[in-house]
Design a protein around this motif. Sequence first.
Motif, PDB file in Angstrom:
ATOM      1  N   ALA A 129      35.549 -10.666  76.443  1.00  0.00           N
ATOM      2  CA  ALA A 129      36.552  -9.490  76.839  1.00  0.00           C
ATOM      3  C   ALA A 129      37.169  -8.606  75.565  1.00  0.00           C
ATOM      4  CB  ALA A 129      37.785 -10.016  77.665  1.00  0.00           C
ATOM      5  N   SER A 130      37.616  -9.558  74.460  1.00  0.00           N
ATOM      6  CA  SER A 130      37.853  -9.175  73.330  1.00  0.00           C
ATOM      7  C   SER A 130      36.847  -8.262  72.545  1.00  0.00           C
ATOM      8  CB  SER A 130      38.693 -10.208  72.209  1.00  0.00           C
ATOM      9  OG  SER A 130      39.593 -10.876  72.979  1.00  0.00           O
ATOM     10  N   LYS A 131      35.947  -8.792  72.498  1.00  0.00           N
ATOM     11  CA  LYS A 131      34.534  -7.872  71.956  1.00  0.00           C
ATOM     12  C   LYS A 131      34.402  -6.588  72.722  1.00  0.00           C
ATOM     13  CE  LYS A 131      32.264 -12.255  70.037  1.00  0.00           C
ATOM     14  NZ  LYS A 131      31.086 -12.822  70.090  1.00  0.00           N
ATOM     15  N   GLU A 132      34.430  -6.655  73.819  1.00  0.00           N
ATOM     16  CA  GLU A 132      34.118  -5.483  74.648  1.00  0.00           C
ATOM     17  C   GLU A 132      35.283  -4.535  74.487  1.00  0.00           C
ATOM     18  OE1 GLU A 132      32.549  -2.826  77.369  1.00  0.00           O
ATOM     19  OE2 GLU A 132      31.769  -4.763  76.786  1.00  0.00           O
ATOM     20  N   LEU A 133      36.474  -5.018  74.128  1.00  0.00           N
ATOM     21  CA  LEU A 133      37.768  -4.125  73.827  1.00  0.00           C
ATOM     22  C   LEU A 133      37.478  -3.461  72.455  1.00  0.00           C
ATOM     23  CD1 LEU A 133      40.575  -5.954  75.171  1.00  0.00           C
ATOM     24  CD2 LEU A 133      39.705  -4.257  76.184  1.00  0.00           C
ATOM     25  N   ALA A 134      36.970  -4.309  71.549  1.00  0.00           N
ATOM     26  CA  ALA A 134      36.786  -3.771  69.926  1.00  0.00           C
ATOM     27  C   ALA A 134      35.774  -2.857  70.030  1.00  0.00           C
ATOM     28  CB  ALA A 134      36.121  -4.967  69.125  1.00  0.00           C
ATOM     29  N   ASP A 135      34.605  -3.201  70.779  1.00  0.00           N
ATOM     30  CA  ASP A 135      33.751  -2.136  70.708  1.00  0.00           C
ATOM     31  C   ASP A 135      33.993  -0.703  71.562  1.00  0.00           C
ATOM     32  OD1 ASP A 135      31.791  -3.861  69.917  1.00  0.00           O
ATOM     33  OD2 ASP A 135      31.014  -4.531  71.781  1.00  0.00           O
ATOM     34  N   LEU A 136      34.990  -0.664  72.420  1.00  0.00           N
ATOM     35  CA  LEU A 136      35.568   0.497  72.827  1.00  0.00           C
ATOM     36  C   LEU A 136      36.302   1.107  71.891  1.00  0.00           C
ATOM     37  CD1 LEU A 136      35.969   1.594  75.677  1.00  0.00           C
ATOM     38  CD2 LEU A 136      38.081   0.496  76.179  1.00  0.00           C
ATOM     39  N   THR A 137      37.121   0.587  71.170  1.00  0.00           N
ATOM     40  CA  THR A 137      37.685   1.341  70.159  1.00  0.00           C
ATOM     41  C   THR A 137      37.048   1.744  68.987  1.00  0.00           C
ATOM     42  OG1 THR A 137      37.970  -0.651  68.549  1.00  0.00           O
ATOM     43  CG2 THR A 137      39.934  -0.227  70.331  1.00  0.00           C
ATOM     44  N   LYS A 138      35.704   1.300  68.614  1.00  0.00           N
ATOM     45  CA  LYS A 138      34.781   2.017  67.973  1.00  0.00           C
ATOM     46  C   LYS A 138      34.013   3.039  68.591  1.00  0.00           C
ATOM     47  CE  LYS A 138      33.983  -2.450  65.751  1.00  0.00           C
ATOM     48  NZ  LYS A 138      33.195  -3.507  65.331  1.00  0.00           N
ATOM     49  N   THR A 139      33.789   2.873  70.046  1.00  0.00           N
ATOM     50  CA  THR A 139      33.219   4.015  70.455  1.00  0.00           C
ATOM     51  C   THR A 139      33.855   5.145  70.817  1.00  0.00           C
ATOM     52  OG1 THR A 139      31.630   2.387  71.660  1.00  0.00           O
ATOM     53  CG2 THR A 139      31.772   4.631  72.644  1.00  0.00           C
ATOM     54  N   LEU A 140      35.238   4.897  71.303  1.00  0.00           N
ATOM     55  CA  LEU A 140      36.025   5.838  71.510  1.00  0.00           C
ATOM     56  C   LEU A 140      37.194   5.983  70.338  1.00  0.00           C
ATOM     57  CD1 LEU A 140      36.592   5.281  75.334  1.00  0.00           C
ATOM     58  CD2 LEU A 140      35.021   6.972  74.366  1.00  0.00           C
ATOM     59  N   ALA A 141      36.984   7.306  69.687  1.00  0.00           N
ATOM     60  CA  ALA A 141      38.033   7.192  68.594  1.00  0.00           C
ATOM     61  C   ALA A 141      39.385   7.247  68.906  1.00  0.00           C
ATOM     62  CB  ALA A 141      37.617   8.320  67.805  1.00  0.00           C
ATOM     63  N   ASP A 142      39.587   8.101  70.234  1.00  0.00           N
ATOM     64  CA  ASP A 142      41.255   8.227  70.713  1.00  0.00           C
ATOM     65  C   ASP A 142      41.782   6.743  71.072  1.00  0.00           C
ATOM     66  OD1 ASP A 142      39.069   8.698  72.797  1.00  0.00           O
ATOM     67  OD2 ASP A 142      40.825   8.454  74.013  1.00  0.00           O
ATOM     68  N   ILE A 143      41.047   5.961  71.444  1.00  0.00           N
ATOM     69  CA  ILE A 143      41.847   4.525  71.444  1.00  0.00           C
ATOM     70  C   ILE A 143      41.681   4.050  70.084  1.00  0.00           C
ATOM     71  CG2 ILE A 143      41.465   2.555  72.645  1.00  0.00           C
ATOM     72  CD1 ILE A 143      39.946   3.709  74.769  1.00  0.00           C
ATOM     73  N   ARG A 144      43.130   3.725  69.664  1.00  0.00           N
ATOM     74  CA  ARG A 144      43.555   3.231  68.471  1.00  0.00           C
ATOM     75  C   ARG A 144      43.669   1.665  68.729  1.00  0.00           C
ATOM     76  NH1 ARG A 144      45.183   7.204  64.990  1.00  0.00           N
ATOM     77  NH2 ARG A 144      43.868   8.926  65.517  1.00  0.00           N
ATOM     78  N   GLU A 145      44.205   1.145  69.647  1.00  0.00           N
ATOM     79  CA  GLU A 145      44.259  -0.353  70.107  1.00  0.00           C
ATOM     80  C   GLU A 145      44.592  -0.485  71.335  1.00  0.00           C
ATOM     81  OE1 GLU A 145      47.305  -3.715  68.317  1.00  0.00           O
ATOM     82  OE2 GLU A 145      47.996  -1.885  69.049  1.00  0.00           O
ATOM     83  N   ILE A 146      43.714  -1.685  71.961  1.00  0.00           N
ATOM     84  CA  ILE A 146      43.961  -1.946  73.229  1.00  0.00           C
ATOM     85  C   ILE A 146      43.817  -3.441  73.604  1.00  0.00           C
ATOM     86  CG2 ILE A 146      41.624  -1.769  73.685  1.00  0.00           C
ATOM     87  CD1 ILE A 146      42.101  -1.057  76.486  1.00  0.00           C
ATOM     88  N   PHE A 147      44.876  -4.163  74.462  1.00  0.00           N
ATOM     89  CA  PHE A 147      44.898  -5.670  74.606  1.00  0.00           C
ATOM     90  C   PHE A 147      45.535  -5.827  75.976  1.00  0.00           C
ATOM     91  CE2 PHE A 147      48.643  -4.377  72.356  1.00  0.00           C
ATOM     92  CZ  PHE A 147      49.674  -5.004  72.857  1.00  0.00           C
TER      93      PHE A 147
END
Length: 709
Positions: A129-147
């Motif tokens: 789940a954490s890796k999925e969220l990290a990939d999401l922040t790299k893919t979508l530049a507008d998401i700065r942090e998500i947890f």
Amino acid sequence: MRRDEDITLSLRAKTAILVFLITLFMVALPVTVLMFAGMDRARNEIYKRYETITAMLAGHIGETLDEELLDTKVLLSSFMFINEAEGANASYAGMKDADMPGFFADMDRMWSEKELVNDKLKRILDTGASKELADLTKTLADIREIFLTDRYGGLVAASGKTSDFYQADEEWWQEAFNGGKGASYVGKVEYDESIRSMSIPLAVPIKSADGSVIGVCKNVVAVGKVMESLEKFRYGKTGFAFLIDEKAEVLFAPSFFPKGKKFVSGENVKKIYFKETGTIVMLDEKDIKVFALVKNPVLAKKGIRWIVVFEQDKDEIYSPLKSYFRIALFLMALTIVISALASRYVGGVLSQPVESIVRAVGKIAEGDLDHPVRVDTGDELQVLAEVTNDMAAKLKRSRQEMLGYSARLESEVKARTSELEELKVKLENEVDERAGELREKNEDLLLDQKAMLFMIEDLNKQADELREAYDRIGKSERLAALGELSGMLGHELRNPLSAILTSVYFLRMKKDVFASDPMVLKHVGMIESEAKRSNGIITNILSFASPKLPILKRVIVHDIVKEVIITKAFPVPDKIRIELDSAGLAKEIMGDAGQLKQVFTNVLTNAIEAMPDGGKINVTGHEDGANVVVAVKDEGVGIPEENIEKIFQPLFTGKPRGTGLGLSVTSKIMKAHKGSIEVESVEGKGTTMILKFPAAIGARDLINLDNIP
């Protein structure tokens, strides 16, 4: 007889002016009306277009917020994130509630270390789940942090290392979890220390398959994503848009926004009343501003007001209208010039026959009857000229006859004049004798009239003095009776009131006995409220009848007002909110604490009773030279203008249940403190009581404002 030099305005000039005015009215006036009507309509169309543009920008921001929240909710529907949250919740099984604070404190301490040594904490950032969220922040530049967190606030998965492990003490977590009910959250635009950038925090609940809330997800979105429409928007050369809050602070501005720009105060923004469309236009000296409220249910629920401001320079907006205006002015000026030339010509044609008749009549008036008038117009003016000629001929014959008659009359006048001279002398003698008699009688009559006027004036003064004395005696008798009655009421009524309040306190301590019946609790509250109100009335009566000198000590206004509210010296309905200006009231004065509590109790009670439908009471303060000024402002029904001068008089009241003593006692106490009380009121809008106290010598701010709730 009038001469040519006596004529201020000739007939030719009058005729020309009349023709000019008629032409001007028929041509220039319609042109002017059409010109201004066209400009006004064009101006309104410009305003409507700008309102539409600003509303679209505000709507886009609201829709973008909704889309971001929806995207976050869709992301959380993944079974991977739901399973992570449910697994984290299951790990607390067997842990006592009393042990959880210590557990989370230890986890926070270990999480803050540079290197994670705890296996559980290490696994959090290594899960799928954490890796999925990290990939999401790299893919979508507008998401700065998500947890993600579990239902207890502990971290479950994150795109990177967060500032804390335990999140349940944060405002966003509490609002999104919402006591297990779940709700969407949108925070203020702010600088996020953990990611070092301007962003907007969003939070949504994580729900299981059965719809129960099992955790919370925080998604920190770059402010540029939500405000993309404002960054790209330009209108003409000077038109741009930016975002402010209700305090007029700029939340977001495009990169070309003028630095340090000030456009409107926070107080004016708070007073903006938006139309049903959510927009309003304001005109400044140099530019036009259009405000549009960002409509979003989450923002509205939190009471956050985001306002899009569209601004453009007036010169650029009105440049097409100015060209139109110059053309219209040129056409109007040309019309006026043509009308003036035409009126001059027409005036000359119409006035020439009349001038000929006037010259002929002038010669007749001078005695020259041998110059006939020659006018050949075939209208009434020609008839007038012929009549004038006939009149001159008849005057000539009459003058000859008059010369003969005048000679005869002159001789008769001389004979009659001598007779009249003799009669005049006789009449003058008789008049002198009669005038002497009248003067003597008139002097006697004047003396009698003066004596009678003096007598009437003395009687009026005595009557006024008797009325004033009667009023003073009546008032003294009423106040003396009130003094005797107040002493008896104080002893006879306070004892049973004390017993009632003691019984109410005892009943509240035993509330578990009748917890099953809420009506009992309600009536106990009503008994306590009415008993305190009765006790306040007795206090006012005793204070009015037997005033005591104040024992002056250094006191702080804020402490006195706050103690009056906390001790519930009077009932405060739930629909009424009292707000204190902590900084303004943190001043030291010399006063008697007990009497000052009675002052603020009376003033606040009046403010509450003036707002039967609820509202807000503001208590503010400031220094004014050597005085400390306290203002108590309500949003009540106000005081009729004819009653404002009477409210401090004893026994005067405008309320059905009032005694008429509260403000009278308050006024006495303020005078005893060498202070004053004034009132400002607008009927239907509210009342402000202004209390002025002499400041204590060497007074200073004694309250730590950071500790004031």
